[in-house]
Design an enzyme around this catalytic site. Structure first.
Site, short mmCIF file in Angstrom:
data_model
loop_
_atom_site.label_atom_id
_atom_site.label_comp_id
_atom_site.label_asym_id
_atom_site.label_seq_id
_atom_site.Cartn_x
_atom_site.Cartn_y
_atom_site.Cartn_z
N LEU A 12 41.35 126.56 -30.88
CA LEU A 12 42.72 126.32 -30.46
C LEU A 12 42.97 126.92 -29.09
O LEU A 12 42.57 128.04 -28.80
CB LEU A 12 43.70 126.95 -31.47
CG LEU A 12 43.52 126.56 -32.93
CD1 LEU A 12 44.55 127.29 -33.78
CD2 LEU A 12 43.62 125.06 -33.12
N ARG A 23 47.55 139.20 -22.91
CA ARG A 23 46.30 139.89 -23.23
C ARG A 23 45.21 139.51 -22.23
O ARG A 23 44.95 138.34 -22.01
CB ARG A 23 45.85 139.53 -24.65
CG ARG A 23 46.70 140.16 -25.74
CD ARG A 23 46.29 139.69 -27.11
NE ARG A 23 46.60 138.28 -27.32
CZ ARG A 23 46.32 137.61 -28.44
NH1 ARG A 23 45.69 138.22 -29.43
NH2 ARG A 23 46.65 136.33 -28.55
N GLY A 66 40.97 134.91 -18.29
CA GLY A 66 41.37 135.99 -19.19
C GLY A 66 41.89 135.44 -20.48
O GLY A 66 41.43 134.39 -20.95
N GLU A 110 37.85 128.49 -35.26
CA GLU A 110 38.96 127.75 -34.64
C GLU A 110 38.64 127.49 -33.17
O GLU A 110 37.95 128.26 -32.52
CB GLU A 110 40.28 128.52 -34.78
CG GLU A 110 40.25 129.96 -34.29
CD GLU A 110 40.52 130.10 -32.80
OE1 GLU A 110 40.99 129.11 -32.19
OE2 GLU A 110 40.26 131.19 -32.27
N GLY A 113 41.45 130.04 -9.74
CA GLY A 113 42.61 130.90 -9.98
C GLY A 113 42.26 132.34 -9.71
O GLY A 113 41.25 132.64 -9.08
N CYS A 123 40.68 135.07 -25.76
CA CYS A 123 39.40 134.52 -26.25
C CYS A 123 38.21 134.76 -25.32
O CYS A 123 37.22 135.37 -25.72
CB CYS A 123 39.55 133.03 -26.52
SG CYS A 123 40.61 132.66 -27.94
N THR A 175 36.96 134.89 -35.16
CA THR A 175 35.72 134.80 -34.40
C THR A 175 34.85 136.00 -34.70
O THR A 175 35.23 137.14 -34.45
CB THR A 175 36.02 134.72 -32.90
OG1 THR A 175 36.87 133.58 -32.64
CG2 THR A 175 34.74 134.57 -32.09
N PHE A 198 38.30 123.14 -16.62
CA PHE A 198 37.88 124.44 -16.09
C PHE A 198 37.32 124.34 -14.67
O PHE A 198 36.45 125.11 -14.28
CB PHE A 198 36.87 125.11 -17.02
CG PHE A 198 37.52 125.78 -18.21
CD1 PHE A 198 37.59 127.16 -18.29
CD2 PHE A 198 38.09 125.04 -19.22
CE1 PHE A 198 38.21 127.79 -19.36
CE2 PHE A 198 38.72 125.64 -20.29
CZ PHE A 198 38.78 127.02 -20.37
N VAL A 252 46.65 132.19 -34.23
CA VAL A 252 45.79 131.32 -35.04
C VAL A 252 46.33 131.18 -36.45
O VAL A 252 46.41 130.08 -37.00
CB VAL A 252 44.35 131.86 -35.05
CG1 VAL A 252 43.47 131.04 -36.00
CG2 VAL A 252 43.76 131.83 -33.65
#
Length: 435
Positions: free
Chosen positions: A150, A329, A254, A148, A250, A257, A123, A246, A14
């Site tokens: 992003l 992550r 994850g 944000e 899958g 965010c 956040t 969305f 970010v």
């Protein structure tokens, strides 16, 4: 537009995107990060984050002198707007750790002698900006919430061509200053109070998590009744009340965010005596979906969804949480790999953004092997499992792979590959919501 003197604290996804894009918009930017190695590389124009256009913007900013990188907060002394892009990781109870935001803000207040706006892009839960303003005092420093939105893999595009800009805080010079950073950006600006701006970020990601979990559950239902999830979601996407985002199933959701923000949203509700049943169900569903995928893999290999996978070699294609980024992550792919290893499988994995040189960072426990190409990943495999939707996996020489595997079985957890093409190469193919 007359550019502002802007400070950006944090040079991660970010922060670096924010610094590069604000300099591109005509502002003079000083980006500060406490990682001296990262700062030294950025000063040379070396960008280690996999993001389209980001390295180009950093390079042009360095050449034009509109962006500079430093390690000390004293570099912000002349700034009239400082943007905080600091991590707020969840603790054991799910509550975000605001320690960095609080301590760095206090330090900045001693480095800038004049009036300035402190924009919190990190956040944070509702009430954080208000509490920060109270701790810093009123008058010289105006705290503004500027969340944000992003997406990794397209953060530059999202910053320069956003769907909305949110600026929260009491009406005044600080809010005006932060809003002015985006004067040349064609997007609606939502001016709200602090708490509404902070909650809006959580609300958006919480909704996306619910939608993604619903899609994955729907895929499991399609498998059970003989439907094709891609045909079902195509019908859903045609409804403007639902939309097409969305709706791709899958191995689970994850990244940096959604897991963190759903925890933060649930914790925010808990602190005021509420329970967000829908969001909690989405989190639980996400975990169960990953477990069901592992059970399906075991069933295909052994006939028993609960069986051990001792003696089975599994080739994994994809480790990042989605294509187009090097971010691992909270990757659902890694969660699936871990569960396969716990069952005794021997796992060899390949990801275009995670070569063998990054193996220790990817596989911190030494559970599996990371290799440098797909051919090495699938060699002698009892099953090949696609966990990230990298387009290059479509170009794998599947005819050659069929001669190298122990068993010609592909489990496509992203519905990325062409079932007919795989069948022509001799593979048994199973997708998500198509089993």
């Amino acid at each position: 537009m007359t550019g502002r003197q802007v400070g950006v604290v944090g040079a991660g996804y970010v922060g670096l995107t924010t610094a590069a894009c604000l300099s591109h918009l005509g502002h003079s930017v000083r980006c500060v990060d406490n990682d001296a190695t990262r700062v030294a590389r950025l000063r040379r124009g070396a960008v280690d984050i996999l993001e389209p256009q980001l390295a180009d913007l950093v390079g042009s900013g360095l050449r034009d002198g509109t962006v500079r990188f430093d390690t000390g907060l004293d570099a912000l002394a002349d700034c009239d707007v400082v943007v905080l892009c600091l991590p707020t990781p969840p603790g054991r109870d799910g509550a975000p750790d605001l320690g960095s935001v609080t301590s760095v803000s206090e330090s900045i207040s001693h480095e800038i002698p004049g009036l300035f706006a402190l924009a919190v892009k990190s956040t944070v839960p509702p009430g954080s900006a208000r509490a920060l303003q109270d701790s810093l005092g009123t008058g010289r420093i105006g705290v503004v919430s500027n969340p944000e939105f992003l997406r990794e893999g397209r953060s530059v595009a999202d910053f320069l061509r956003p769907e909305r800009i949110v600026v929260g805080g009491p009406s005044g010079d600080a809010v005006d200053a932060v809003a002015s950073l985006y004067n040349s950006v064609a997007a609606p600006v939502f001016r709200t109070d602090w708490e509404s701006a902070e909650l809006a970020k959580y609300a958006c990601n919480g909704f996306l998590a619910v939608k993604a979990s619903y899609t994955n559950e729907l895929a499991d239902l399609c498998s059970a009744v003989g439907a094709d999830v891609s045909e079902v979601t195509a019908v859903m996407a045609a409804d403007p009340r639902i939309g097409g985002s969305f709706l791709a199933p899958g191995p689970g959701w994850g990244g940096s965010c959604l897991p963190k923000d759903t925890c933060g949203l649930i914790d925010t509700a808990r602190r005021v005596g509420l329970v967000l049943d829908t969001v909690q169900a989405a989190v639980l569903s996400n975990t169960r979906h990953r477990k069901r995928l592992v059970a399906r893999i075991a069933e295909e290999l052994t006939g028993d969804p609960g069986a051990s996978l001792e003696g089975h070699r599994i080739g994994i294609l994809g480790l990042t949480f989605k294509a187009g980024t090097g971010d691992i992550r909270e990757s659902p792919a890694l969660a699936v790999v871990h569960d396969l290893c716990v069952r005794g499988a021997v796992v060899t994995a390949y990801d275009p953004a995670c070569g063998s040189q990054r193996a220790s960072a990817v596989d911190t426990d030494g559970e599996f092997q990371v290799v440098d190409d797909s051919a090495a990943a699938v060699k002698s495999a009892s099953a090949v499992v696609v966990l990230t939707e990298w387009p290059e996996f479509r170009a794998v020489d599947w005819s050659a792979a069929a001669r190298e595997v122990q068993r010609p079985l592909v489990i496509d957890a992203r519905n990325l590959l062409d079932p007919a093409a795989l069948a022509a190469c001799g593979f048994s193919y199973h997708g998500i919501g198509r089993w």
